[in-house]
Design a protein around this motif. Structure first.
Motif, PDB file in Angstrom:
ATOM      1  N   SER A 361       0.938  -1.081  -0.040  1.00 63.43           N
ATOM      2  CA  SER A 361       0.042   0.059  -0.073  1.00 63.43           C
ATOM      3  C   SER A 361       0.776   1.323  -0.021  1.00 63.43           C
ATOM      4  CB  SER A 361      -0.929   0.113   1.158  1.00 63.43           C
ATOM      5  OG  SER A 361      -1.753  -1.221   1.312  1.00 63.43           O
ATOM      6  N   THR A 362       1.803   1.368   0.839  1.00 58.74           N
ATOM      7  CA  THR A 362       2.801   2.544   0.906  1.00 58.74           C
ATOM      8  C   THR A 362       3.513   2.707  -0.441  1.00 58.74           C
ATOM      9  OG1 THR A 362       3.015   1.982   3.123  1.00 58.74           O
ATOM     10  CG2 THR A 362       4.719   3.399   2.019  1.00 58.74           C
ATOM     11  N   MET A 363       3.974   1.724  -1.054  1.00 61.01           N
ATOM     12  CA  MET A 363       4.639   2.005  -2.306  1.00 61.01           C
ATOM     13  C   MET A 363       3.875   2.491  -3.449  1.00 61.01           C
ATOM     14  SD  MET A 363       7.744   1.274  -1.334  1.00 61.01           S
ATOM     15  CE  MET A 363       8.378   1.447  -2.836  1.00 61.01           C
ATOM     16  N   ALA A 364       2.449   1.790  -3.402  1.00 58.81           N
ATOM     17  CA  ALA A 364       1.532   1.992  -4.320  1.00 58.81           C
ATOM     18  C   ALA A 364       1.123   3.740  -4.145  1.00 58.81           C
ATOM     19  CB  ALA A 364       0.402   1.087  -4.360  1.00 58.81           C
ATOM     20  N   VAL A 365       0.854   4.172  -3.032  1.00 56.16           N
ATOM     21  CA  VAL A 365       0.611   5.301  -3.082  1.00 56.16           C
ATOM     22  C   VAL A 365       1.639   6.265  -3.450  1.00 56.16           C
ATOM     23  CG1 VAL A 365       0.199   7.025  -1.097  1.00 56.16           C
ATOM     24  CG2 VAL A 365      -1.221   4.875  -1.162  1.00 56.16           C
ATOM     25  N   LEU A 366       2.999   6.076  -3.186  1.00 54.35           N
ATOM     26  CA  LEU A 366       3.908   6.701  -3.611  1.00 54.35           C
ATOM     27  C   LEU A 366       4.031   6.704  -5.290  1.00 54.35           C
ATOM     28  CD1 LEU A 366       6.927   5.569  -1.200  1.00 54.35           C
ATOM     29  CD2 LEU A 366       5.748   7.961  -1.350  1.00 54.35           C
ATOM     30  N   VAL A 367       3.807   5.897  -5.739  1.00 46.60           N
ATOM     31  CA  VAL A 367       3.859   5.874  -7.339  1.00 46.60           C
ATOM     32  C   VAL A 367       2.682   6.657  -7.672  1.00 46.60           C
ATOM     33  CG1 VAL A 367       3.692   4.327  -9.271  1.00 46.60           C
ATOM     34  CG2 VAL A 367       4.887   3.639  -7.371  1.00 46.60           C
ATOM     35  N   ILE A 368       1.347   6.441  -7.269  1.00 49.36           N
ATOM     36  CA  ILE A 368       0.229   7.453  -7.528  1.00 49.36           C
ATOM     37  C   ILE A 368       0.410   8.883  -7.352  1.00 49.36           C
ATOM     38  CG2 ILE A 368      -1.998   8.021  -6.922  1.00 49.36           C
ATOM     39  CD1 ILE A 368      -2.468   4.781  -6.167  1.00 49.36           C
ATOM     40  N   VAL A 369       1.016   9.347  -6.422  1.00 51.31           N
ATOM     41  CA  VAL A 369       1.582  10.769  -6.028  1.00 51.31           C
ATOM     42  C   VAL A 369       2.553  11.170  -7.029  1.00 51.31           C
ATOM     43  CG1 VAL A 369       2.216  12.149  -4.348  1.00 51.31           C
ATOM     44  CG2 VAL A 369       0.494  10.729  -3.690  1.00 51.31           C
ATOM     45  N   ILE A 370       3.476  10.265  -7.283  1.00 53.78           N
ATOM     46  CA  ILE A 370       4.650  10.729  -8.094  1.00 53.78           C
ATOM     47  C   ILE A 370       3.996  11.010  -9.599  1.00 53.78           C
ATOM     48  CG2 ILE A 370       6.993  10.162  -9.186  1.00 53.78           C
ATOM     49  CD1 ILE A 370       7.529   8.907  -6.466  1.00 53.78           C
ATOM     50  N   TYR A 371       3.289  10.110 -10.034  1.00 53.57           N
ATOM     51  CA  TYR A 371       2.837  10.144 -11.529  1.00 53.57           C
ATOM     52  C   TYR A 371       1.146  10.796 -11.481  1.00 53.57           C
ATOM     53  CZ  TYR A 371       6.548   7.407 -13.085  1.00 53.57           C
ATOM     54  OH  TYR A 371       8.062   6.929 -13.435  1.00 53.57           O
ATOM     55  N   GLN A 372       1.121  11.233 -10.467  1.00 55.68           N
ATOM     56  CA  GLN A 372      -0.346  12.231 -10.133  1.00 55.68           C
ATOM     57  C   GLN A 372      -1.478  11.389 -10.905  1.00 55.68           C
ATOM     58  OE1 GLN A 372      -0.782  15.692  -9.221  1.00 55.68           O
ATOM     59  NE2 GLN A 372       0.835  14.418  -7.931  1.00 55.68           N
ATOM     60  N   ALA A 373      -1.283  10.191 -10.645  1.00 55.47           N
ATOM     61  CA  ALA A 373      -2.689   9.103 -11.218  1.00 55.47           C
ATOM     62  C   ALA A 373      -2.849   9.305 -12.561  1.00 55.47           C
ATOM     63  CB  ALA A 373      -3.667   9.629 -10.180  1.00 55.47           C
ATOM     64  N   ASN A 374      -1.875   9.266 -13.245  1.00 58.95           N
ATOM     65  CA  ASN A 374      -1.797   9.198 -14.935  1.00 58.95           C
ATOM     66  C   ASN A 374      -1.434   8.096 -15.342  1.00 58.95           C
ATOM     67  OD1 ASN A 374      -1.322   9.729 -17.657  1.00 58.95           O
ATOM     68  ND2 ASN A 374      -1.093  11.630 -17.311  1.00 58.95           N
ATOM     69  N   THR A 375      -2.409   7.275 -15.868  1.00 52.16           N
ATOM     70  CA  THR A 375      -2.122   5.778 -16.117  1.00 52.16           C
ATOM     71  C   THR A 375      -1.211   5.662 -17.385  1.00 52.16           C
ATOM     72  OG1 THR A 375      -4.543   5.307 -15.611  1.00 52.16           O
ATOM     73  CG2 THR A 375      -3.567   3.669 -16.926  1.00 52.16           C
ATOM     74  N   HIS A 376      -1.394   6.523 -18.514  1.00 48.57           N
ATOM     75  CA  HIS A 376      -0.497   6.506 -19.667  1.00 48.57           C
ATOM     76  C   HIS A 376       0.855   6.911 -19.215  1.00 48.57           C
ATOM     77  CE1 HIS A 376       0.495   6.746 -23.813  1.00 48.57           C
ATOM     78  NE2 HIS A 376       1.018   7.659 -23.635  1.00 48.57           N
ATOM     79  N   ASP A 377       1.191   7.347 -18.389  1.00 48.78           N
ATOM     80  CA  ASP A 377       2.809   7.491 -18.017  1.00 48.78           C
ATOM     81  C   ASP A 377       3.330   6.574 -17.209  1.00 48.78           C
ATOM     82  OD1 ASP A 377       2.580  10.057 -19.045  1.00 48.78           O
ATOM     83  OD2 ASP A 377       2.421  11.259 -17.090  1.00 48.78           O
ATOM     84  N   MET A 378       2.349   5.592 -16.584  1.00 49.06           N
ATOM     85  CA  MET A 378       2.848   4.683 -15.834  1.00 49.06           C
ATOM     86  C   MET A 378       2.767   3.223 -16.661  1.00 49.06           C
ATOM     87  SD  MET A 378       0.953   4.863 -11.889  1.00 49.06           S
ATOM     88  CE  MET A 378      -0.498   5.541 -12.502  1.00 49.06           C
ATOM     89  N   ILE A 379       2.092   3.186 -17.712  1.00 49.28           N
ATOM     90  CA  ILE A 379       2.204   2.123 -18.522  1.00 49.28           C
ATOM     91  C   ILE A 379       3.373   1.611 -19.160  1.00 49.28           C
ATOM     92  CG2 ILE A 379       1.345   1.013 -20.818  1.00 49.28           C
ATOM     93  CD1 ILE A 379      -0.922   0.880 -18.615  1.00 49.28           C
TER      94      ILE A 379
END
Length: 611
Positions: A361-379
């Motif tokens: 949960s902690t790691m996922a929240v960090l990724v979401i915040v860093i990438y501003q919940a932008n799916t295309h940037d995380m793919i």
């Protein structure tokens, strides 16, 4: 605090209840397949987003690319069914590599899977929020906050236990499956009635249709990049092999059947969406997903449209649950091998690996915040880890088949061998095509995580070596000197002195004082009260308690080497938490300073106050 914890996650479960927490196939499909099934909400779109860079005509490549991905899904499913039957204890690629390749390979696959699980949570929840925003555009400014809250809700649900979370998650999963299949069936009838429309220049924005004149090599590279992006539809396929122990008995048979169900449903939905998108000439749009456009085209913007959008949001939210089922199980196995902290191998009050759930949960929240919940940037970060683990797992199985370590047929070897080559090729394509977009980070993170695994393992090995007992040598009694720091005479000091005299004949009380009159008065009272225990008064011209005490302990340690020194700290415990703010915390400071000193035992004698 305990009552809040019970309200959130429920009452503790007995260890013997673990068998009752195992899942039937229909619930396991919801838990372990939601990631793979939910990928149909964005896999086709990821293909089209890349093809649109080439031009309008290139969008027609989406169908052959989809067919290639469908064939790859078939090969990977057949290969992983072999892993399910050969490794009933779970662990997937990590265990296969450990048993049939070598430790470095297993750690690489373990690191890749861990990273992929974290990204699965971030991508799935962010994609679910994107579907929600498509239906309710006013929420766009809150998408990061919504994604973080959904992650925390999912964490709490999983802490309640696997059976409870499976019951909650099953219904939205099946709602999504049936709602998408409804759109596909109705859309299929529309295509039969209206005919194929295909892609036309007018249906594509000028920004997307402007890049029609590119070189052949660049076009091939972009097509391969589109294929790599579409392969995100296969992420999560391996989750069932990691969670075989969670299935009801016979676990391997039930897991194998569930994997076939998942592959059939996934393939049908993915290819159906790809074909209908091509048939209706639907192209990517900002702030509206491909699935949203397809549903609106087929059903109109009515109740069914909003049902599909809500179901999509829920399945993408619940898709993250695949990671919450797989990540803690995987990290517990790696932790048992002493490559991760041992706390990750322990089950919590509800018989789940609570520490693994917290870490994910902690790691996922960090990724979401860093990438501003932008799916295309995380793919671009997404598929590297999963295809690396696919390749290692299948290569390990091929090697085991050829060495006769696992029973196999000729067709089993051929299919698994083809799977190894194809997933390896997809891995190379993904790394090359998406390297500058972010794949380099995962490529770098995997070896760094492996180095961390080895550092943890060396630490545990060094500790085990130092703590190993020589059974030929009997333990001898050790002299213990007890030192009691005091500031005056009180009931808590009296209790501490009584306890100290029960464990040692060498007891001394220490008082640090900067006032000669107070020191003389204390000594006079001490001699009247307890002359049998020596009192040492240390001068402190700078009014500090800690350093004179530390210097005294150092002198004792030099004079009496080889013995143990016990620091017995008298401490009264206040009834209410805020009372502690009214008293100094000298005992806490002393414990902190002495904690890492060799041959010193720090113990607290608590005296509980009534008011």
């Amino acid at each position: 605090m305990n009552s809040i914890k019970r309200w959130l996650i429920g009452s503790p479960l007995r260890t013997k209840q673990l068998t009752q927490e195992r899942l039937p196939k229909w619930k396991a499909l919801a838990i372990f397949s939601s990631d793979a099934l939910s990928s149909v909400a964005y896999a086709t779109e990821e293909i089209l987003l890349v093809l649109a860079l080439i031009g309008v005509s290139a969008l027609t490549y989406s169908v052959p690319i989809g067919l290639c991905i469908l064939l790859l899904l078939l090969v990977v499913t057949l290969s992983y069914r072999q892993i399910v039957h050969s490794f009933p204890s779970g662990g997937g690629a990590y265990v296969v590599a450990k048993e049939h390749l070598n430790t470095p390979s297993s750690l690489v696959s373990g690191a890749a899977l861990m990273i992929d699980y974290v990204l699965t949570v971030a991508v799935s929840i962010s994609s679910g929020v994107a579907a929600l925003v498509a239906a309710f555009p006013s929420l766009i400014h809150w998408k990061v906050e919504i994604a973080v809250v959904l992650t925390l809700i999912l964490m709490v649900l999983n802490l309640r236990g696997i059976r409870e979370s499976a019951t909650v998650f099953a219904y939205p999963t099946y709602l999504f499956i049936f709602s998408v299949l409804l759109v596909l069936v109705v859309g299929g009838f529309q295509v039969l009635h209206e005919g194929w429309q295909g892609y036309h220049t007018a249906s594509i924005s000028s920004a997307q249709s402007g890049s029609t004149h590119i070189g052949t090599f660049a076009m091939i590279l972009l097509v391969l990049r589109a294929f790599a992006s579409g392969c995100s539809a296969l992420t999560g396929v391996e989750a069932i092999s990691n969670g075989v122990p969670s299935f009801r008995s016979p676990s391997t048979r039930n897991a194998g059947i569930t994997m076939i169900w998942m592959a059939v449903i996934l393939g049908t939905m993915f290819m159906g969406i790809t074909l209908l998108t091509f048939a209706f000439g639907i192209a990517p749009m900002e702030h509206q997903t491909i699935l949203s456009q397809l549903t609106e085209h087929v059903m109109g913007r009515g109740p069914i449209y909003y049902l599909v959008q809500i179901a999509t949001t829920l399945i993408l939210f619940l898709a993250a649950n695949t990671s919450f089922a797989g990540f803690p199980q995987l990290t517990s196995i790696i932790a048992q091998d002493k490559f991760l902290p041992r706390s990750l191998a322990l089950r919590g009050a509800r018989l789940v690996f609570s520490n693994g759930i917290f870490l994910l949960s902690t790691m996922a929240v960090l990724v979401i915040v860093i990438y501003q919940a932008n799916t295309h940037d995380m793919i671009p970060l997404y598929a590297v880890g999963v295809f690396l683990s696919f390749t290692i797992a299948q290569f390990g199985m091929v090697r085991a088949f050829l060495k006769k370590e696992i029973p196999s047929t000729k067709w089993t070897v051929i299919v698994t061998g083809i799977g190894t080559l194809v997933t390896g090729a997809v891995l190379v394509i993904t790394v090359i095509a998406k390297f500058t977009e972010g794949a380099w980070m995962v490529t770098l993170a995997i070896p760094l995580l492996v180095l961390l695994f080895y550092a943890i393992h060396r630490h545990y090995s060094a500790i085990a070596k130092q703590l190993q007992v020589d059974y030929s040598v009997q333990p001898l009694a050790m002299h213990t000197k007890v030192i009691i720091p005091i500031s005056g005479i009180s009931k808590v000091v009296a209790q501490s002195v009584s306890y100290a005299r029960g464990i040692s004949d060498d007891v001394v009380a220490i008082s640090v004082n900067s006032d000669d009159k107070q020191a003389a008065l204390l000594r006079e009272k001490w001699e009247k009260w307890n002359p049998s225990v020596p009192l040492v008064i240390l001068r402190s011209p700078y009014r500090t308690v800690l350093w004179p005490l530390m210097k005294y302990i150092d002198n004792i340690d030099k004079k009496e080497p080889g013995g143990m020194i016990t620091i017995l700290i008298p401490q009264f415990i206040v009834k209410r938490w805020w009372h502690a703010l009214l008293h100094n915390q000298t005992a806490v400071v002393i414990r902190t300073m002495l904690l890492f000193r060799k041959d010193i035992v720090i113990s607290t004698i608590p005296f509980h106050l009534n008011k």
